[in-house]
Design a protein around this motif. Sequence first.
Motif, PDB file in Angstrom:
ATOM      1  N   ALA A   1       0.837  -1.213   0.000  1.00 16.27           N
ATOM      2  CA  ALA A   1       0.000   0.000   0.000  1.00 16.27           C
ATOM      3  C   ALA A   1       0.863   1.251   0.000  1.00 16.27           C
ATOM      4  O   ALA A   1       0.527   2.258  -0.636  1.00 16.27           O
ATOM      5  CB  ALA A   1      -0.930  -0.005   1.205  1.00 16.27           C
ATOM      6  N   ASN A   2       1.986   1.202   0.696  1.00 16.72           N
ATOM      7  CA  ASN A   2       2.874   2.364   0.794  1.00 16.72           C
ATOM      8  C   ASN A   2       3.500   2.746  -0.541  1.00 16.72           C
ATOM      9  O   ASN A   2       3.934   3.894  -0.722  1.00 16.72           O
ATOM     10  CB  ASN A   2       3.986   2.096   1.806  1.00 16.72           C
ATOM     11  CG  ASN A   2       3.538   2.361   3.241  1.00 16.72           C
ATOM     12  OD1 ASN A   2       2.562   3.070   3.470  1.00 16.72           O
ATOM     13  ND2 ASN A   2       4.240   1.789   4.197  1.00 16.72           N
ATOM     14  N   GLU A   3       3.531   1.795  -1.481  1.00 13.34           N
ATOM     15  CA  GLU A   3       4.150   2.073  -2.779  1.00 13.34           C
ATOM     16  C   GLU A   3       3.440   3.187  -3.528  1.00 13.34           C
ATOM     17  O   GLU A   3       4.053   3.870  -4.356  1.00 13.34           O
ATOM     18  CB  GLU A   3       4.161   0.796  -3.635  1.00 13.34           C
ATOM     19  CG  GLU A   3       5.129  -0.270  -3.124  1.00 13.34           C
ATOM     20  CD  GLU A   3       5.030  -1.562  -3.920  1.00 13.34           C
ATOM     21  OE1 GLU A   3       4.219  -1.592  -4.886  1.00 13.34           O
ATOM     22  OE2 GLU A   3       5.741  -2.525  -3.602  1.00 13.34           O
ATOM     23  N   ILE A   4       2.157   3.399  -3.259  1.00 13.41           N
ATOM     24  CA  ILE A   4       1.389   4.417  -3.993  1.00 13.41           C
ATOM     25  C   ILE A   4       1.389   5.756  -3.264  1.00 13.41           C
ATOM     26  O   ILE A   4       0.762   6.711  -3.718  1.00 13.41           O
ATOM     27  CB  ILE A   4      -0.064   3.965  -4.233  1.00 13.41           C
ATOM     28  CG1 ILE A   4      -0.811   3.826  -2.890  1.00 13.41           C
ATOM     29  CG2 ILE A   4      -0.110   2.653  -5.017  1.00 13.41           C
ATOM     30  CD1 ILE A   4      -2.300   3.552  -3.047  1.00 13.41           C
ATOM     31  N   LEU A   5       2.093   5.841  -2.114  1.00 14.55           N
ATOM     32  CA  LEU A   5       2.010   7.026  -1.261  1.00 14.55           C
ATOM     33  C   LEU A   5       3.314   7.804  -1.234  1.00 14.55           C
ATOM     34  O   LEU A   5       4.401   7.243  -1.382  1.00 14.55           O
ATOM     35  CB  LEU A   5       1.651   6.605   0.171  1.00 14.55           C
ATOM     36  CG  LEU A   5       0.363   5.804   0.346  1.00 14.55           C
ATOM     37  CD1 LEU A   5       0.248   5.311   1.770  1.00 14.55           C
ATOM     38  CD2 LEU A   5      -0.853   6.609  -0.052  1.00 14.55           C
ATOM     39  N   GLY A   6       3.192   9.120  -1.025  1.00 13.89           N
ATOM     40  CA  GLY A   6       4.366   9.942  -0.784  1.00 13.89           C
ATOM     41  C   GLY A   6       4.946   9.602   0.580  1.00 13.89           C
ATOM     42  O   GLY A   6       4.281   9.007   1.431  1.00 13.89           O
ATOM     43  N   LYS A   7       6.184  10.034   0.828  1.00 12.63           N
ATOM     44  CA  LYS A   7       6.857   9.661   2.078  1.00 12.63           C
ATOM     45  C   LYS A   7       6.085  10.112   3.308  1.00 12.63           C
ATOM     46  O   LYS A   7       6.024   9.416   4.321  1.00 12.63           O
ATOM     47  CB  LYS A   7       8.270  10.258   2.100  1.00 12.63           C
ATOM     48  CG  LYS A   7       9.252   9.555   1.170  1.00 12.63           C
ATOM     49  CD  LYS A   7      10.628  10.189   1.269  1.00 12.63           C
ATOM     50  CE  LYS A   7      11.604   9.503   0.323  1.00 12.63           C
ATOM     51  NZ  LYS A   7      12.947  10.147   0.358  1.00 12.63           N
ATOM     52  N   TRP A   8       5.483  11.308   3.249  1.00 15.87           N
ATOM     53  CA  TRP A   8       4.772  11.826   4.415  1.00 15.87           C
ATOM     54  C   TRP A   8       3.520  11.018   4.735  1.00 15.87           C
ATOM     55  O   TRP A   8       3.037  11.020   5.864  1.00 15.87           O
ATOM     56  CB  TRP A   8       4.399  13.292   4.190  1.00 15.87           C
ATOM     57  CG  TRP A   8       3.172  13.452   3.322  1.00 15.87           C
ATOM     58  CD1 TRP A   8       1.889  13.571   3.737  1.00 15.87           C
ATOM     59  CD2 TRP A   8       3.113  13.474   1.882  1.00 15.87           C
ATOM     60  NE1 TRP A   8       1.024  13.671   2.667  1.00 15.87           N
ATOM     61  CE2 TRP A   8       1.762  13.621   1.509  1.00 15.87           C
ATOM     62  CE3 TRP A   8       4.082  13.390   0.877  1.00 15.87           C
ATOM     63  CZ2 TRP A   8       1.362  13.678   0.185  1.00 15.87           C
ATOM     64  CZ3 TRP A   8       3.674  13.465  -0.447  1.00 15.87           C
ATOM     65  CH2 TRP A   8       2.333  13.607  -0.776  1.00 15.87           C
ATOM     66  N   ALA A   9       2.984  10.295   3.727  1.00 22.45           N
ATOM     67  CA  ALA A   9       1.721   9.574   3.904  1.00 22.45           C
ATOM     68  C   ALA A   9       1.912   8.081   4.146  1.00 22.45           C
ATOM     69  O   ALA A   9       0.939   7.364   4.371  1.00 22.45           O
ATOM     70  CB  ALA A   9       0.830   9.782   2.668  1.00 22.45           C
ATOM     71  N   LYS A  10       3.128   7.595   4.108  1.00 28.95           N
ATOM     72  CA  LYS A  10       3.368   6.158   4.268  1.00 28.95           C
ATOM     73  C   LYS A  10       3.024   5.713   5.690  1.00 28.95           C
ATOM     74  O   LYS A  10       3.287   6.403   6.663  1.00 28.95           O
ATOM     75  CB  LYS A  10       4.831   5.816   3.961  1.00 28.95           C
ATOM     76  CG  LYS A  10       5.206   5.980   2.491  1.00 28.95           C
ATOM     77  CD  LYS A  10       6.632   5.539   2.245  1.00 28.95           C
ATOM     78  CE  LYS A  10       7.085   5.859   0.821  1.00 28.95           C
ATOM     79  NZ  LYS A  10       6.286   5.190  -0.204  1.00 28.95           N
ATOM     80  N   ILE A  11       2.430   4.537   5.787  1.00 30.01           N
ATOM     81  CA  ILE A  11       2.069   3.959   7.077  1.00 30.01           C
ATOM     82  C   ILE A  11       3.332   3.480   7.779  1.00 30.01           C
ATOM     83  O   ILE A  11       4.086   2.663   7.241  1.00 30.01           O
ATOM     84  CB  ILE A  11       1.088   2.776   6.895  1.00 30.01           C
ATOM     85  CG1 ILE A  11      -0.163   3.226   6.154  1.00 30.01           C
ATOM     86  CG2 ILE A  11       0.739   2.167   8.244  1.00 30.01           C
ATOM     87  CD1 ILE A  11      -0.963   4.281   6.855  1.00 30.01           C
ATOM     88  N   LYS A  12       3.545   3.987   8.991  1.00 31.42           N
ATOM     89  CA  LYS A  12       4.762   3.652   9.726  1.00 31.42           C
ATOM     90  C   LYS A  12       4.537   2.584  10.802  1.00 31.42           C
ATOM     91  O   LYS A  12       5.468   1.924  11.231  1.00 31.42           O
ATOM     92  CB  LYS A  12       5.329   4.920  10.400  1.00 31.42           C
ATOM     93  CG  LYS A  12       5.752   6.027   9.426  1.00 31.42           C
ATOM     94  CD  LYS A  12       6.952   5.622   8.602  1.00 31.42           C
ATOM     95  CE  LYS A  12       7.597   6.815   7.906  1.00 31.42           C
ATOM     96  NZ  LYS A  12       6.711   7.509   6.976  1.00 31.42           N
ATOM     97  N   GLU A  13       3.302   2.470  11.282  1.00 29.77           N
ATOM     98  CA  GLU A  13       3.010   1.515  12.347  1.00 29.77           C
ATOM     99  C   GLU A  13       1.639   0.886  12.089  1.00 29.77           C
ATOM    100  O   GLU A  13       0.793   1.461  11.393  1.00 29.77           O
ATOM    101  CB  GLU A  13       2.970   2.221  13.710  1.00 29.77           C
ATOM    102  CG  GLU A  13       4.320   2.643  14.238  1.00 29.77           C
ATOM    103  CD  GLU A  13       4.948   1.574  15.122  1.00 29.77           C
ATOM    104  OE1 GLU A  13       4.440   0.437  15.139  1.00 29.77           O
ATOM    105  OE2 GLU A  13       5.953   1.893  15.784  1.00 29.77           O
ATOM    106  N   PHE A  14       1.408  -0.290  12.698  1.00 30.82           N
ATOM    107  CA  PHE A  14       0.070  -0.882  12.639  1.00 30.82           C
ATOM    108  C   PHE A  14      -0.189  -1.651  13.926  1.00 30.82           C
ATOM    109  O   PHE A  14       0.727  -2.056  14.644  1.00 30.82           O
ATOM    110  CB  PHE A  14      -0.080  -1.799  11.423  1.00 30.82           C
ATOM    111  CG  PHE A  14       0.699  -3.087  11.491  1.00 30.82           C
ATOM    112  CD1 PHE A  14       0.110  -4.253  11.990  1.00 30.82           C
ATOM    113  CD2 PHE A  14       2.012  -3.154  11.050  1.00 30.82           C
ATOM    114  CE1 PHE A  14       0.817  -5.445  12.057  1.00 30.82           C
ATOM    115  CE2 PHE A  14       2.725  -4.342  11.098  1.00 30.82           C
ATOM    116  CZ  PHE A  14       2.138  -5.488  11.613  1.00 30.82           C
ATOM    117  N   ARG A  15      -1.473  -1.834  14.227  1.00 33.62           N
ATOM    118  CA  ARG A  15      -1.895  -2.650  15.354  1.00 33.62           C
ATOM    119  C   ARG A  15      -3.028  -3.561  14.888  1.00 33.62           C
ATOM    120  O   ARG A  15      -3.923  -3.130  14.151  1.00 33.62           O
ATOM    121  CB  ARG A  15      -2.392  -1.798  16.524  1.00 33.62           C
ATOM    122  CG  ARG A  15      -1.318  -0.941  17.185  1.00 33.62           C
ATOM    123  CD  ARG A  15      -0.325  -1.787  17.967  1.00 33.62           C
ATOM    124  NE  ARG A  15       0.615  -0.945  18.699  1.00 33.62           N
ATOM    125  CZ  ARG A  15       1.758  -0.473  18.193  1.00 33.62           C
ATOM    126  NH1 ARG A  15       2.080  -0.763  16.928  1.00 33.62           N
ATOM    127  NH2 ARG A  15       2.562   0.280  18.921  1.00 33.62           N
TER     128      ARG A  15
END
Length: 611
Positions: free
Chosen positions: A528-542
Motif C-alpha cells: 500500500a505504501n508504494e502508492i504514497l508519498g513519504k509523508w503519507a506512508k504507514i509507519k506503524e500498525f496494530r
Amino acid sequence: MRLFDLLYRQLEENPLPDAFAHKVLGFWKKYSTVDSLKIVNQLSQGLIELGIKPGDKISIVSEGRPEWVFVDLACQHVGAVLVPLYPTLSTQEYQMILKESEVKMIFVSNGVTLKSISSAAQKIGIDSIFAFNKIGGVKSWLDVMREGKGKNKEELEQRMKDVRAEDICTIIYTSGTSGAPKGVMLTHTNIVSNVIESSKVSTLDKGKDRALSFLPLNHIYEKAGIYIYIYSGIGVYFAESLEQIADNLKEVKPHTFNTVPRLLEKVYDKILKKGSELSTIKKGIFNRAISLGLKYDPNKNQGPLYNRQLSVANKLVFSKWREALGGNIKQIQCGASALQPRLARVFWAAGIHVLEGYGLTETSPVIAANRMDAIKIGSVGKVYDNLEVKLGEENEILVKGPSVMKGYYKNEELTREVLSDDGWFKTGDVGKIVDGYLHITDRKKELFKTSGGLYIAPQQVENKLKEATIIEQAMVVGEGEKFPAVLIVPNMDEVLTKLSGTYSLMDFEDMRRDPKVRKLFQDEIDRANEILGKWAKIKEFRLISTNWSPETGELTPTMKLKRRVILEKYKPILDTIYANKSDFDLSKFENMKIEDMSLEELEQFEKMESL
C-alpha cells in the motif's frame, strides 16, 4: 408526480402478478399490483379513522418486507410523513429521534424490534404501536386495515388530491459516521425525480424482470431502489435475511439487486477460499481465471488470445459464479462506499455487471452512476442529466438539482452550512472529473493533517489494504501526529490458512506479536505504501482482535467506518503507537536531497526512515 402515483402508473402500464413478494412459512407469498393497491387504500382509510392528520409523523422499525412498502404508501396517501428507523439503534437514539420528529404511530416487524423501541416509545408517551408479525398483546397492522374497511373513501380521495409534489413525504435520519443523527427532509419531487432519472440507465425488461431486496429500507438507497422497481414494472422479492441471501438468489433467480461493496468483498473472499481448496489441476484453472479477471477492462479489446482464454475461464469457472447468483443477473447496483476496482474487473470479466454509483441521503440519493453503455472502472460514473455538479474549495463536490433535499428537520443552522441560497449542496466528499466521469477521492471531513501540516487521505490507503484477503477492515489514524498508522481487523481464517494452521491454538495477543504474523501484514502495508508519498506512508500498525460491525457500534448500517467511535474505543492502543517517538518534522525532508543535508539532518532522516 407524487411518489404514490408510481404504483398507479404500474397498474396502467405494467400490472404485475408479483409486484411484491416475501417468504411466509417456507413459501413465497406474492402480492399483485391490484392486491397491493387495495391493501394500501384500506390502510390509508384506517389511518384516517385512527386520527392521523396531514403532516403527522409515522415510524417503521422493520426489515424489508411488502408491509413496509404498503405502510409507506398509505402514509403518502393521507399526507402523513414517514420516519423510518433502523432496528439496531440504541434506546437513547430512538428516544431522541421519536421526540424530535413527534412521531404519533409506530409499526414494528416482530418481537425483537418491538423490544428495541418500546422503552423509548413509552418514555415519550407513544402507545399506538402495530406489528407486522403476530405478537401477544400488541395490535396488528391488519387491525388498521379493519378499522378503515368501508370508511373514509371520500376523505381519502380528497387527501390524495391535496398532496403536492413539493410536500415532504419522509424524514430520513442519517446513521452518520460521527455526531448525532440528522433528519433529512425529502419531498415527493426529490425522490420521484431521482427515480425517473435512475430508470433511464436501467437495462431491465419492464413487466418481466425481478429484483431481490435485502438492504434496509429505512436507508434512502434501498427505499429509492424499490420505487425505481415500481416505476419500471419490476417485481420485488424481499430476502428472508442476510444469512439466507444465497438460498433466496437461487429461488428467486433475480435480474438485479442493490448492494454495498462490503457484501461483494465477502462474496469474493468466499470464492477465493473455495478456490484454494480445489485439487491441484482445478486450482490452476481457477487461479488463471482470477488472473484474467484482474486484467479485464470493459472498454478495451485485449486481443484474440486474451478473449479466447477469457471464454474458457467463463465456461469452466465464471459460469458457476453466475449460477450462484441465480443465473439471470443483468446488472447489480453498488453504492454507499467505494468499490475496489479489482472486484469490479473480476465481476465484469465473469459476466456479472456491477455498476458503481454515488449519492447521499440528502440527494435522494443518486448523483452519478456507471451504466452498461458508459462505464469507467474506478469511477462512480457520469452525473445524472437533471443535476449540476461542480468542484468547490479543496475539490469538494457540490451538487444542484431537483433531488437535493429541502433541509434538515428542525435544524436551520446546519441546513445553511451545507445548502446555499441558490441551491448548491455541499456533499462533504472530495473528487475529480476525468473525461466526464466522476471520481471520489476521499471524504472531506475524513481528510486529516499530520503534525507536519500535510494532508492524509485515509480511504485511499484503507481500500488498498482491504484488497488483501488477510485484512477484514482497516482504519488509518494519525491526525495531529508525526506519522500515519493503521488499525487492522484481521481475517483470521485467511491468516491461519497462509500460516498452514500453525497458530490455531495460540492466544490472539501472542499471535499478533509473532514475527511471522506481523510480516504477513507488514508486507501488505509495504504494498500500500508504494502508492504514497513519504509523508503519507504507514509507519506503524496494530491488529484488533474483534470484528467491527453495526451491532457493536464501529460501523454504520451501510458498513461505513464510524471513525470517532473507533478512535475513542481504541485510544489505549493508539497511545502505544505514538508514545515515546522522537520529535521529527516529517515534512521537513520532503523536498530536500540527501546530498544537501547536514550531518545532523542526515542522522534525523535515517532515524525517521527507520520508524
